[in-house]
Write an enzyme that holds these catalytic residues in place. Structure first.
Site, PDB file in Angstrom:
ATOM      1  N   GLY A 101       0.764  10.956 -47.298  1.00  0.00           N
ATOM      2  CA  GLY A 101       0.303  11.275 -46.145  1.00  0.00           C
ATOM      3  C   GLY A 101       1.138  12.120 -45.073  1.00  0.00           C
ATOM      4  O   GLY A 101       2.032  12.482 -45.566  1.00  0.00           O
ATOM      5  N   HIS A 102       0.384  12.404 -43.840  1.00  0.00           N
ATOM      6  CA  HIS A 102       1.403  12.778 -42.927  1.00  0.00           C
ATOM      7  C   HIS A 102       2.688  12.394 -42.619  1.00  0.00           C
ATOM      8  O   HIS A 102       3.956  12.773 -42.870  1.00  0.00           O
ATOM      9  CB  HIS A 102       0.434  12.722 -41.413  1.00  0.00           C
ATOM     10  CG  HIS A 102       1.274  13.543 -40.491  1.00  0.00           C
ATOM     11  ND1 HIS A 102       1.288  14.970 -40.360  1.00  0.00           N
ATOM     12  CD2 HIS A 102       1.546  13.029 -39.313  1.00  0.00           C
ATOM     13  CE1 HIS A 102       1.819  15.358 -39.259  1.00  0.00           C
ATOM     14  NE2 HIS A 102       2.069  14.344 -38.300  1.00  0.00           N
ATOM     15  N   PHE A 103       2.849  10.961 -42.395  1.00  0.00           N
ATOM     16  CA  PHE A 103       4.282  10.181 -42.384  1.00  0.00           C
ATOM     17  C   PHE A 103       4.758  10.072 -43.916  1.00  0.00           C
ATOM     18  O   PHE A 103       4.809   8.684 -44.120  1.00  0.00           O
ATOM     19  CB  PHE A 103       3.990   8.984 -41.601  1.00  0.00           C
ATOM     20  CG  PHE A 103       4.061   9.441 -40.035  1.00  0.00           C
ATOM     21  CD1 PHE A 103       5.060   9.286 -39.265  1.00  0.00           C
ATOM     22  CD2 PHE A 103       2.908   9.456 -39.406  1.00  0.00           C
ATOM     23  CE1 PHE A 103       5.214   9.599 -38.212  1.00  0.00           C
ATOM     24  CE2 PHE A 103       2.668   9.707 -38.213  1.00  0.00           C
ATOM     25  CZ  PHE A 103       3.887  10.002 -37.466  1.00  0.00           C
TER      26      PHE A 103
END
Length: 328
Positions: free
Chosen positions: A304-306
Site C-alpha cells: 500500500g501507500h506506506f
C-alpha cells in the site's frame, strides 16, 4: 598378555599440567572471559537535533561519516520513524539522514500564525538543514509530502543530487487517484466548509485503515507506525497546521511542469519503488516518470501507500542495487 597402564608419579603429572602447552590445550572455565557480543555490521542509529533558524530539527542518522549520503524525506502524516526498519539495512554502505519536516514528528517549529506552514517553507528549512550539516552531495528518497519538498531542493541545487528514489512520491497528475475530491474542492474554493471537509483526512480511522491499511498485508502491518502518527495528529494545533498544508498542496501541482523540466535537463538517475495498492497515488504516477526520464527504473510492489511497513527489506534491496550502480 595384558599390558599394564603406564603410571606417572603424581608430581610429574602436576608439573606437566602446569606447562604452557598443557594450559593452552585445556580451556579454563574459571578464568576465561565471557564471550563478547559481536558489533553489528551497521552503525547504530543516532537521534540528533540541529537548530536551523527558528526551527529545531530532529533527525535520525546512521552510517559512516565519509560514506555517500542518502537523505530520507517522510510524508503525511508521518515523520522519520517511518524509516526505522529501512535505515539499518542501508547504514553499512551509506550515511543515512532522516529529518522530521517542520510541523511533523519531533521537530520543534513556531506556532501556526508565527510561522508559515507551506511547502515552500518546508523546503527552505530543509535546505538550510542540509547546509548546516555541510551536505554537498546526496541521493534523495522522496515519499508523499517528501516528494514536492525534496524536488524543490533538487531544482535549487541540481548539482548536489546524485540520484532519486521515489517511493509513492508523486510528481505527475497521472498519479492522482479518484480519492482527492475533498482536497481539490478546497484548492478551488478555500472556504470554511471545504476546510472542514478535509478534516476527515486527519481522523484516526482514516490514518489507520485508509492510509496504512489499504492494500497492505494486515498480518505484517505493525501498529507502531500508525499509532504514533495518530498521537502526533492529536497534539494541540497539529490539525490546523495540516489543514494549512492540505490547502497549500495545490502549489505542488502547480510546480509539476517545473519538476518535469528539471528531470529533462538534468536526468538524475531515478528508481521508483511503488506500492501498487496505494489509494492516493496510483501506479500511473510511477510510470509517468519515464516521460521525462526514459532510463527510470520502476518496480511495483504488492503493498500500500506506506510500503516500508511491510516491504522494507524488498525496498532496501532495490535501493542497494540501484545506488550501487549509480552512486559512488
Amino acid at each position: 598378555m595384558r599390558h599394564r597402564p603406564t603410571l606417572y608419579p603424581r608430581r610429574t603429572l602436576l608439573s606437566w599440567l602446569a606447562t604452557g602447552p598443557a594450559l593452552a590445550s585445556i580451556p579454563s572455565l574459571l578464568t576465561a572471559a565471557p564471550p563478547q557480543p559481536k558489533e553489528p555490521p551497521v552503525s547504530k542509529i543516532h537521534y540528533r537535533r540541529k537548530q536551523v533558524g527558528e526551527v529545531d530539527v530532529f533527525y535520525r542518522e546512521a552510517g559512516p561519516a565519509d560514506a555517500p549520503v542518502l537523505l530520507l524525506l517522510h510524508g503525511f502524516p508521518s515523520a522519520s520513524h517511518m524509516f526505522r526498519d529501512l535505515i539499518p539495512l542501508l547504514a553499512d554502505r551509506y550515511r543515512v539522514i532522516a529529518p522530521d519536516l517542520a510541523g511533523f514528528g519531533q521537530t520543534r517549529a513556531p506556532a501556526r500564525g508565527a510561522f508559515p506552514y507551506t511547502f515552500d517553507t518546508l523546503a527552505r528549512v530543509l535546505g538550510e538543514f542540509v547546509d548546516v550539516l555541510g551536505l554537498d552531495r546526496y541521493a534523495l528518497y522522496i515519499f508523499d509530502y517528501g516528494a514536492p519538498v525534496g524536488l524543490r531542493l533538487a531544482m535549487r541545487h541540481p548539482e548536489r543530487v546524485t540520484a532519486i528514489i521515489s517511493q509513492n512520491g508523486n510528481a505527475y497528475e497521472e498519479g492522482f487517484s479518484d480519492q482527492w475530491g475533498a482536497w481539490q474542492a478546497y484548492w478551488r474554493e478555500p472556504n470554511d466548509a471545504h476546510r472542514e471537509a478535509c478534516r476527515a483526512s486527519l481522523a484516526p480511522d482514516t490514518i489507520r485503515d485508509w492510509q496504512y491499511g489499504t492494500g497492505s498485508d494486515l498480518a505484517l502491518l505493525s501498529p507502531d507506525g500508525y499509532e504514533l502518527d495518530i498521537a502526533y495528529m492529536a497534539r494541540p494545533g497539529a490539525a490546523d497546521i495540516q489543514l494549512d498544508l492540505i490547502l497549500d498542496y495545490r502549489s505542488n501541482v502547480a510546480l509539476y511542469p517545473a519538476f518535469h523540466a528539471y528531470f529533462r535537463k538534468h536526468q538524475p538517475p531515478l528508481l521508483a519503488v511503488w506500492g501498487r495498492h496505494d489509494p492516493a497515488f496510483i501506479p500511473a504516477g510511477a510510470q509517468a516518470y519515464r516521460q521525462d526520464l526514459p532510463k527510470a527504473e520502476i518496480h511495483l510492489l504488492d503493498a500500500g501507500h506506506f510500503a516500508l511497513e511491510t516491504h522494507h527489506d524488498v525496498i532496501a534491496n532495490y535501493i542497494r542495487d540501484f545506488l550501487g550502480r549509480t552512486v559512488t
